[in-house]
Design a protein around this motif. Structure first.
Motif: not given
Length: 116
Positions: A1-5, A50-56
């Motif tokens: 998920m992180i790499k995709r964002k 927050k850093g990815l700009g998505i819900p927790v």
């Protein structure tokens, strides 16, 4: 998920770390580890979200999966697809007019695919 964002937005680990108030090494570790030895702290997950700009919630579920922790969720479909969780968690941030536009788009896509 992180790499995709990161790829979608052209961000670096440092960009996400700075936006989320967590260390770059933490972002890198979470992005590159297939298995986590333990569940990250809630504050880390909140900073990452927050850093990815998505819900927790989808970040929490992805971390639990990587740590081998079972979460009992009310909606199994939402748990299976982080993008669904992001959409559901974000829709309340839209204005009523924008929500209607999204609903019309979804109805149109479902109709085009023959599922409506």
């Amino acid at each position: 998920m992180i790499k995709r964002k990161l790829d979608q937005n052209g961000w670096s680990y440092s960009d996400v770390a700075r936006r989320g108030g967590i260390s770059r090494s933490t972002v890198h570790h979470l992005a590159t580890s297939e298995r986590l030895a333990q569940m990250p702290q809630q504050t880390t997950l909140e900073g990452l979200a927050k850093g990815l700009g998505i819900p927790v919630a989808p970040v929490h579920r992805a971390a639990a999966d990587a740590a081998g922790v079972n979460l009992y969720l009310e909606d199994a479909l939402e748990a299976a697809d982080p993008e669904v969780a992001i959409l559901i968690a974000s829709v309340h941030k839209l204005s009523p007019r924008d929500r209607r536009h999204v609903a019309v788009l979804v109805e149109s896509l479902l109709h085009a695919n023959g599922t409506l």
